[in-house]
Design an enzyme around this catalytic site. Structure first.
Site: not given
Ligand code: UDP
Length: 372
Positions: A210
């Protein structure tokens, strides 16, 4: 003590859950910690927001600033206007807690600080040193005006030291995202499509993409998918598609009876998939921490990371952002050569409690509650 707790995006909800549960535990023991849970509205899809409150047992936010959508600047502005109005028409809390590195984190930190409210930043100090990432700008701005820095690792604490933050304001408390994972590990559950897709434990790959620099280049995603399909034997590939990625995924014309595009998953379902995946391929930050905790191989489609311990200690490897760089790592994975990894220090489920304990201690000595 009155706190504002700010949450705007999916990873925020997962991190604040641990703090709210720790506050509730303290209040059961006779403490009086009041808080307003403020949702900025940055993520507003049911799949990206509401479901997390239900699944993670977080109370419904008292306030929603409804500041979702728009460009980076529009969103920052809308959140700042909404939060400023709230503070000026109600009150300024003792401490405003912001988490992570999203637009809401930075926008509310600025507003709180200008209202003479103390700012506490959970997950302070992590750095990718890559200013092409909006998240890195959010981290730098937030940490430049934070009063209390709660860090997930000693590297993050050290980054703050180097930037001149006084050691007395840096608290290495551990990782609230891991608190939540530990808290809900035995409630993880199969997504509805598990049987329909005939998924089997450790016989599929889980994929999430993403970040703008991956998503904005349509050909790159297509090539990633092709390389993964060509180098993953007969393993299935489950790809929960983030709203930002959804717009282009249908234009890719890539089809395979092993590749499944699904909606963004609930927390319990996503981590069930992560726990039972053969490996996770991702450009997420939080997912690299969860896979490290669960000991699942993780291949990160980025050129840098603000979470180096997931590589030096955990199961993560930085692959880079060219599709061909994936190939040798997939070979290593399917040859059974992936490292085992370990769990970083203080990722032990107690970060939320350490944060609340520290906030109580800080607040005992300072009287700065004010009403506008
Ligand atoms: N996550 C979720 N459902 C999904 C994809 C990710 O619950 O379909 C959770 C994952 O377990 C983690 C968090 O979302 O705890 C990560 O979020 P994201 O990847 O959007 O953000 P980043 O960590 O890259 O800022």
């Amino acid at each position: 003590m009155i706190l504002d707790i700010i949450a705007g995006a999916r990873p925020n909800f997962i991190k604040i859950a641990a703090v709210i549960h720790a506050i509730n535990e303290r209040n059961k023991k006779g403490y009086i910690i009041k808080y307003r849970l403020i949702h900025t509205g940055q993520h507003y899809d049911k799949n990206m927001s509401e479901n997390f409150f239900t699944q993670l047992n977080i109370p419904k936010p008292q306030i929603n600033l409804n500041a979702g959508g728009g460009t980076q600047a529009e969103q920052t502005g809308a959140i700042m206007l909404g939060y400023e109005k709230l503070l000026s028409t109600t009150f300024v809390p003792n401490i405003c807690i912001v988490v992570g590195d999203v637009t809401s984190t930075m926008a509310c930190a600025i507003v709180a600080k200008k209202a003479l409210c103390k700012v506490a930043h959970i997950e302070a100090g992590i750095r990718s040193n890559d200013l092409s990432m909006p998240e890195e700008i959010n981290r730098l701005v937030t940490d430049s005006i934070t009063d209390y820095f709660f860090t997930t690792t000693l590297t993050a604490s050290n980054n703050l030291n180097v930037q001149g933050v006084a050691a007395k304001n840096i608290f290495f408390v551990g990782n609230t995202m891991i608190d939540t994972l530990m808290n809900f590990r035995n409630k993880l559950s199969k997504p509805k499509f598990w049987n329909e897709l005939k998924l089997e434990k450790k016989k599929f790959l889980l994929l999430t993409i993403h970040r703008p620099n991956n998503v904005d280049d349509k050909m790159r995603i297509k090539q990633y998918l092709q390389v993964i399909l060509d180098n993953s034997k007969d393993y299935k590939i489950v790809f929960p598609v983030h709203p930002r990625t959804k717009q282009i995924i249908h234009t890719l014309n890539i089809e395979s009876n092993r590749l499944f595009f699904v909606e963004p998953q609930g927390y319990l379902q996503f981590n069930y998939l992560a726990q039972h995946a053969f490996a996770v391929i991702t450009d997420s930050g939080g997912v690299t921490e969860e896979t490290t905790y669960m000991g699942v191989p993780c291949l990160t489609l980025r050129d840098n990371t603000e979470r180096p311990e997931t590589i030096t200690i955990g199961t993560n490897e930085l692959i880079g952002t060219t599709p061909e760089s994936l190939m040798p790592y997939l070979q290593k994975l399917f040859d059974g050569q992936w490292k085992k990894g370990a769990i970083p220090e203080k990722w032990d489920g107690k970060a939320g409690e350490r944060i609340v304990s520290k906030l109580l201690e800080i607040n005992k000595n300072e009287k700065y509650f004010s009403c506008l």
